[in-house]
Design an enzyme around this catalytic site. Sequence first.
Site, PDB file in Angstrom:
ATOM      1  N   GLY A  37       2.699  -0.927   4.407  1.00  0.00           N
ATOM      2  CA  GLY A  37       2.722   0.487   4.036  1.00  0.00           C
ATOM      3  C   GLY A  37       4.153   0.962   3.859  1.00  0.00           C
ATOM      4  O   GLY A  37       4.787   0.758   2.825  1.00  0.00           O
ATOM      5  N   GLY A  38       4.699   1.567   4.916  1.00  0.00           N
ATOM      6  CA  GLY A  38       6.027   2.186   4.866  1.00  0.00           C
ATOM      7  C   GLY A  38       7.102   1.315   4.230  1.00  0.00           C
ATOM      8  O   GLY A  38       7.831   1.782   3.337  1.00  0.00           O
TER       9      GLY A  38
ATOM     10  N   SER B 246       2.983  -1.697  10.579  1.00  0.00           N
ATOM     11  CA  SER B 246       4.428  -1.734  10.850  1.00  0.00           C
ATOM     12  C   SER B 246       5.075  -3.073  10.497  1.00  0.00           C
ATOM     13  O   SER B 246       5.974  -3.523  11.202  1.00  0.00           O
ATOM     14  CB  SER B 246       4.712  -1.397  12.318  1.00  0.00           C
ATOM     15  OG  SER B 246       4.303  -0.091  12.615  1.00  0.00           O
TER      16      SER B 246
ATOM     17  N   ASN C  23       0.870  -1.180   0.000  1.00  0.00           N
ATOM     18  CA  ASN C  23       0.000   0.000   0.000  1.00  0.00           C
ATOM     19  C   ASN C  23       0.905   1.228   0.000  1.00  0.00           C
ATOM     20  O   ASN C  23       1.442   1.606   1.032  1.00  0.00           O
ATOM     21  CB  ASN C  23      -0.880  -0.032   1.269  1.00  0.00           C
ATOM     22  CG  ASN C  23      -1.725   1.217   1.422  1.00  0.00           C
ATOM     23  OD1 ASN C  23      -1.837   2.020   0.496  1.00  0.00           O
ATOM     24  ND2 ASN C  23      -2.320   1.387   2.606  1.00  0.00           N
ATOM     25  N   TRP C  24       1.056   1.814  -1.184  1.00  0.00           N
ATOM     26  CA  TRP C  24       1.982   2.952  -1.307  1.00  0.00           C
ATOM     27  C   TRP C  24       1.398   4.244  -0.733  1.00  0.00           C
ATOM     28  O   TRP C  24       2.091   5.250  -0.639  1.00  0.00           O
ATOM     29  CB  TRP C  24       2.342   3.179  -2.770  1.00  0.00           C
ATOM     30  CG  TRP C  24       3.252   2.135  -3.351  1.00  0.00           C
ATOM     31  CD1 TRP C  24       3.815   1.063  -2.717  1.00  0.00           C
ATOM     32  CD2 TRP C  24       3.711   2.075  -4.710  1.00  0.00           C
ATOM     33  NE1 TRP C  24       4.585   0.343  -3.583  1.00  0.00           N
ATOM     34  CE2 TRP C  24       4.542   0.940  -4.818  1.00  0.00           C
ATOM     35  CE3 TRP C  24       3.506   2.858  -5.842  1.00  0.00           C
ATOM     36  CZ2 TRP C  24       5.162   0.577  -6.017  1.00  0.00           C
ATOM     37  CZ3 TRP C  24       4.117   2.499  -7.042  1.00  0.00           C
ATOM     38  CH2 TRP C  24       4.940   1.373  -7.117  1.00  0.00           C
ATOM     39  N   LYS C  25       0.118   4.248  -0.407  1.00  0.00           N
ATOM     40  CA  LYS C  25      -0.565   5.466   0.073  1.00  0.00           C
ATOM     41  C   LYS C  25      -0.313   6.593  -0.951  1.00  0.00           C
ATOM     42  O   LYS C  25      -0.292   6.304  -2.142  1.00  0.00           O
ATOM     43  CB  LYS C  25      -0.104   5.806   1.492  1.00  0.00           C
ATOM     44  CG  LYS C  25      -0.256   4.591   2.419  1.00  0.00           C
ATOM     45  CD  LYS C  25      -0.060   4.896   3.865  1.00  0.00           C
ATOM     46  CE  LYS C  25      -0.279   3.634   4.684  1.00  0.00           C
ATOM     47  NZ  LYS C  25      -0.159   3.853   6.119  1.00  0.00           N
TER      48      LYS C  25
ATOM     49  N   GLU D  70      -5.907  -4.478  10.809  1.00  0.00           N
ATOM     50  CA  GLU D  70      -4.910  -3.416  10.962  1.00  0.00           C
ATOM     51  C   GLU D  70      -5.235  -2.610  12.217  1.00  0.00           C
ATOM     52  O   GLU D  70      -5.998  -1.633  12.143  1.00  0.00           O
ATOM     53  CB  GLU D  70      -4.963  -2.464   9.754  1.00  0.00           C
ATOM     54  CG  GLU D  70      -4.499  -3.071   8.473  1.00  0.00           C
ATOM     55  CD  GLU D  70      -3.815  -2.031   7.583  1.00  0.00           C
ATOM     56  OE1 GLU D  70      -2.690  -2.286   7.167  1.00  0.00           O
ATOM     57  OE2 GLU D  70      -4.388  -0.961   7.348  1.00  0.00           O
TER      58      GLU D  70
ATOM     59  N   HIS E 208      -9.751   1.560   4.625  1.00  0.00           N
ATOM     60  CA  HIS E 208      -8.502   1.774   5.366  1.00  0.00           C
ATOM     61  C   HIS E 208      -8.745   2.833   6.443  1.00  0.00           C
ATOM     62  O   HIS E 208      -9.493   3.788   6.228  1.00  0.00           O
ATOM     63  CB  HIS E 208      -7.402   2.224   4.399  1.00  0.00           C
ATOM     64  CG  HIS E 208      -6.044   2.216   5.016  1.00  0.00           C
ATOM     65  ND1 HIS E 208      -5.625   3.219   5.869  1.00  0.00           N
ATOM     66  CD2 HIS E 208      -5.031   1.320   4.955  1.00  0.00           C
ATOM     67  CE1 HIS E 208      -4.396   2.933   6.291  1.00  0.00           C
ATOM     68  NE2 HIS E 208      -4.016   1.784   5.748  1.00  0.00           N
TER      69      HIS E 208
HETATM   70  P1  PGA Z   1       2.535   0.582   7.742  1.00  0.00           P
HETATM   71  O1  PGA Z   1       1.124   0.848   7.043  1.00  0.00           O
HETATM   72  O2  PGA Z   1       3.061  -0.722   7.207  1.00  0.00           O
HETATM   73  O3  PGA Z   1       3.374   1.753   7.344  1.00  0.00           O
HETATM   74  O4  PGA Z   1       2.287   0.520   9.201  1.00  0.00           O
HETATM   75  C1  PGA Z   1       0.192  -0.188   6.883  1.00  0.00           C
HETATM   76  C2  PGA Z   1      -1.080   0.382   6.348  1.00  0.00           C
HETATM   77  O5  PGA Z   1      -1.439   1.515   6.713  1.00  0.00           O
HETATM   78  O6  PGA Z   1      -1.776  -0.278   5.557  1.00  0.00           O
END
Ligand code: PGA
Length: 255
Positions: free
Chosen positions: A233-234, A212, A8-10, A162, A92
């Site tokens: 995400g990150g 995370s 998920n690149w946001k 999540e 999300h």
């Molecule tokens: P994160 O994000 O891996 O940076 O915690 C996960 C997400 O928001 O889907």
Amino acid sequence: MKKLIIANWKAHPETARKAHSLARAAEKTASLRGNAEVVIAPPFPFLESVGSLLSRARLGAQDISWTGGDYTGMVAPQHLKSLGVRYVIVGHSERRIHAGETDAMIQKKIFAVLQYDMKAVFCVGEYVRRGGDMPAIVGDQIKTALAGLKPQALKQIIVAYEPVWAISTAAESAGPTTPDSAFRARLYIEKTLVSLFGARATRDARVIYGGSVTPDTVAGFLTDGAMDGVLVGGASLDEKAFGKIVRSAAEIVRC
Ligand code: PGA
């Protein structure tokens, strides 16, 4: 079943050029390892060009509108389908918090995803670390957003657990939850699905973890946490880290 690794690149990266370089790296990882299914969910403006660079990795979208037509600014299911999108992230926490999405809106979006024969990555999770409110919050989210679905629709549903506090950018974040508590959440999610759709249909639903996830933590969630995959995400914005996550997942499947 293959472990599902969703990037998920946001709203990253800032340019198409950087997005293409990330996509090429992810495609390489997906091609090397056949045991994990890799999904890349870029921002909408990069969907088409990123999609053209993927063949082993699947294309995902980060959101959807429930309909096309006279809705300024929305992205319709028909658009996503025509670009080759297979997976759509719905509900999300960042959309619930910053865009005011409700479970009722999420329900309509899930219907749209299923109607166009895509898969819904439906995000659920409690907001604060302590308080033991996971069952009440996650239970309500599932009951409202999946209301009215036919049991066979669970084949197209991936529930992403999540916990909001565990997302890397969350204000009170102190990192991911433990594989043990992810496992407990999985059991609770399954129990809720069984009560709504029956045990047989529930076996078709996949449950993944997000919050995370890093190369160091992914294996724990997929083994002790019994997760069918991860939503990243990150770490998905770092080519090396994401490659390690995919490799780690692929090795678990082989055991
Ligand atoms: P994160 O994000 O891996 O940076 O915690 C996960 C997400 O928001 O889907």
